[in-house]
Design a protein around this motif. Structure first.
Motif, PDB file in Angstrom:
ATOM      1  N   GLU A 183       0.830  -1.215   0.000  1.00 50.48           N
ATOM      2  CA  GLU A 183       0.000   0.000   0.000  1.00 50.48           C
ATOM      3  C   GLU A 183       0.859   1.259   0.000  1.00 50.48           C
ATOM      4  OE1 GLU A 183      -3.672  -1.848  -0.132  1.00 50.48           O
ATOM      5  OE2 GLU A 183      -3.180   0.272  -0.278  1.00 50.48           O
ATOM      6  N   VAL A 189       2.272   2.869  -3.293  1.00 55.45           N
ATOM      7  CA  VAL A 189       1.398   3.477  -4.289  1.00 55.45           C
ATOM      8  C   VAL A 189       2.170   4.587  -5.003  1.00 55.45           C
ATOM      9  CG1 VAL A 189      -0.654   4.903  -4.611  1.00 55.45           C
ATOM     10  CG2 VAL A 189      -0.720   2.975  -3.037  1.00 55.45           C
ATOM     11  N   TRP A 238      -4.402  11.095 -10.331  1.00 57.36           N
ATOM     12  CA  TRP A 238      -5.229  10.549  -9.259  1.00 57.36           C
ATOM     13  C   TRP A 238      -4.381   9.728  -8.312  1.00 57.36           C
ATOM     14  CZ3 TRP A 238     -10.210  12.188  -9.320  1.00 57.36           C
ATOM     15  CH2 TRP A 238     -10.670  12.729 -10.529  1.00 57.36           C
ATOM     16  N   LYS A 244      -4.757   6.943  -4.804  1.00 58.02           N
ATOM     17  CA  LYS A 244      -5.666   6.210  -3.921  1.00 58.02           C
ATOM     18  C   LYS A 244      -5.334   6.569  -2.475  1.00 58.02           C
ATOM     19  CE  LYS A 244      -7.281   1.566  -2.951  1.00 58.02           C
ATOM     20  NZ  LYS A 244      -6.992   0.153  -3.110  1.00 58.02           N
ATOM     21  N   CYS A 245      -6.352   6.989  -1.733  1.00 58.35           N
ATOM     22  CA  CYS A 245      -6.136   7.393  -0.340  1.00 58.35           C
ATOM     23  C   CYS A 245      -5.867   6.161   0.514  1.00 58.35           C
ATOM     24  CB  CYS A 245      -7.338   8.155   0.183  1.00 58.35           C
ATOM     25  SG  CYS A 245      -7.197   8.514   1.937  1.00 58.35           S
ATOM     26  N   ARG A 262      -9.369   4.584   1.064  1.00 53.59           N
ATOM     27  CA  ARG A 262      -9.252   3.748  -0.147  1.00 53.59           C
ATOM     28  C   ARG A 262      -9.984   4.340  -1.348  1.00 53.59           C
ATOM     29  NH1 ARG A 262      -5.438   0.158   1.778  1.00 53.59           N
ATOM     30  NH2 ARG A 262      -5.835   0.075   3.982  1.00 53.59           N
ATOM     31  N   GLN A 263     -10.433   5.562  -1.241  1.00 59.60           N
ATOM     32  CA  GLN A 263     -11.100   6.174  -2.384  1.00 59.60           C
ATOM     33  C   GLN A 263     -10.062   6.848  -3.273  1.00 59.60           C
ATOM     34  OE1 GLN A 263     -14.945   8.096  -2.015  1.00 59.60           O
ATOM     35  NE2 GLN A 263     -14.751   7.894   0.194  1.00 59.60           N
ATOM     36  N   VAL A 264     -10.421   7.058  -4.519  1.00 57.95           N
ATOM     37  CA  VAL A 264      -9.522   7.725  -5.445  1.00 57.95           C
ATOM     38  C   VAL A 264      -9.713   9.233  -5.300  1.00 57.95           C
ATOM     39  CG1 VAL A 264      -8.948   8.015  -7.870  1.00 57.95           C
ATOM     40  CG2 VAL A 264      -9.519   5.761  -6.989  1.00 57.95           C
TER      41      VAL A 264
END
Ligand code: ZN
Length: 291
Positions: A27, A30, A36, A38-39, A43-45
Motif C-alpha cells: 500500500e 502506491v 489521481w 488512492k487514499c 481507499r477512495q480515489v
C-alpha cells in the motif's frame, strides 16, 4: 545474517526501522504519478491537485499523507527563511552492506530528495516568532536517525539556546539507522543532552510528531518537548504493534499507537490537524515566551 534482510526497494518508500507492519508495504508503494491517487485512509480515489491544495490531507476522510521536510518548512515558516546546517554527510563508519551497500543507499536517497540526509534545519519567522525549525525527511531512508540527523538536530538545539529562539522539531522517522549501528544509538543521548541544556536556558522546545514516529526517535527527542503534539492518525511508538503482540501474546486494542489513543492516555499534549498546526504553534509560543 538474515535479521536485517529486506525485500528490494522497501526503503525507497517504506519504513526504516523494524516497526511498521510489512502487510502495509504494498500500500505504501502506491505511485504518485498521474492525476489521481488512492487514499490510504478511505481507499477512495482522490484528485491529486485537490489533495495538494488541501495540504496533502484527504478531503474525504482527513487522512494525513506524509509530506517532505522542505514542504513542512514552507507550511510553517514565512517566506524568506534561511536553511542552515545542511552540509553534513554520513561517513558510513561501519562500511555497512546488506542487500545493497549503505553508500549506494545514501547516494540514491540524496538523488531522490535533494538532501544530504533525513533532516533539514531552518531559521525563520513562525508568525510573529523567530524560531529554529528542524524537519525530518521520511523519504530519506525512512527518516532514520544516523549521526548526521543526530548532529543536525543537536546543532538546531544549540542554535536555539545560543540565539534564544524557540526550537520546533517535526519528527517523521522509522527509528535509528541500523547501518550506522551504535553510532546511531549514541544520537539519542547526544540530542537529549543538548535539549536538557536548552531546558536549563529556559528556551521553549515543541516537538510535532508525524506519521510515523517510532524507535529511537520516540525514545529520545520526540517525547522531550515542553509540548509534544501530533498530527491526527500518526503511528507513534517504540517497537511496532506486531513485535509487541508477539512478545506479550495478546491482541492489542483498536487504534493502539495512534495519536488519538496516545492523547487519551496522556502521552501527548494535543492532536492538531495539519491545517491548524501553524496557528496552534503560534499560540503555544505566545504562551511559552522566551524569558
Ligand atoms: Zn481518504
Amino acid at each position: 545474517m538474515s535479521w536485517f534482510k529486506r525485500e528490494n526497494g522497501e526503503y525507497d518508500s517504506g519504513p526504516a526501522g523494524s516497526h511498521p507492519d510489512p502487510v502495509d508495504a504494498a500500500e505504501k508503494n502506491v505511485r504518485t504519478e498521474g492525476l489521481w491517487i488512492k487514499c490510504l485512509g478511505c481507499r477512495q480515489v482522490v484528485w491529486k491537485a485537490e489533495l495538494e491544495a488541501n495540504l496533502n490531507v484527504c478531503p474525504k476522510c482527513q487522512h494525513h499523507f506524509k509530506i517532505g521536510a522542505r514542504q513542512r518548512i514552507d507550511l510553517l515558516l514565512e517566506p524568506g527563511y534561511e536553511l542552515v546546517d545542511g552540509n553534513l554527510c554520513s561517513t558510513d563508519p561501519l562500511k555497512f552492506s546488506d542487500v545493497k551497500s549503505y553508500k549506494s543507499r545514501l547516494r540514491k536517497a540524496r538523488e531522490q530528495t535533494g538532501l544530504n540526509d533525513a533532516i533539514l534545519n531552518a531559521v525563520g519567522q513562525l508568525g510573529p516568532h523567530l524560531v529554529v525549525l528542524s524537519a525530518m525527511e521520511y523519504g530519506f531512508i525512512g527518516g532514520s536517525m544516523g549521526a548526521v540527523v543526530g548532529e543536525t538536530i543537536a546543532r538546531a538545539a544549540d542554535r536555539a539556546r545560543i540565539e534564544r529562539k524557540p526550537l520546533i522539531v517535526v519528527a517523521a522517522s522509522g527509528g535509528a539507522r541500523m547501518m550506522e549501528g551504535v553510532a546511531s544509538l549514541m544520537q539519542m543521548a547526544k540530542i537529549s543532552t543538548t535539549l536538557a541544556q536548552l531546558d536549563d536556558a529556559k528556551v521553549p522546545y515543541i516537538c510535532v510528531l508525524t506519521d510515523p514516529t517510532t524507535g529511537g526517535v520516540t525514545a529520545s527527542f520526540a517525547m522531550l518537548g515542553d509540548l509534544n503534539i501530533a498530527e491526527p492518525g500518526a503511528l507513534i511508538g517504540f517497537a511496532g504493534p506486531r513485535v509487541i503482540e508477539q512478545t506479550i501474546r495478546q491482541k492489542l486494542p483498536e487504534g493502539f499507537q495512534r495519536s488519538e489513543f496516545l492523547l487519551e492516555r496522556g502521552f501527548l499534549d494535543a492532536v492538531v490537524p495539519r491545517r491548524e498546526l501553524k496557528a496552534y504553534l503560534i499560540r503555544a509560543l505566545d504562551f511559552l515566551k522566551v524569558r
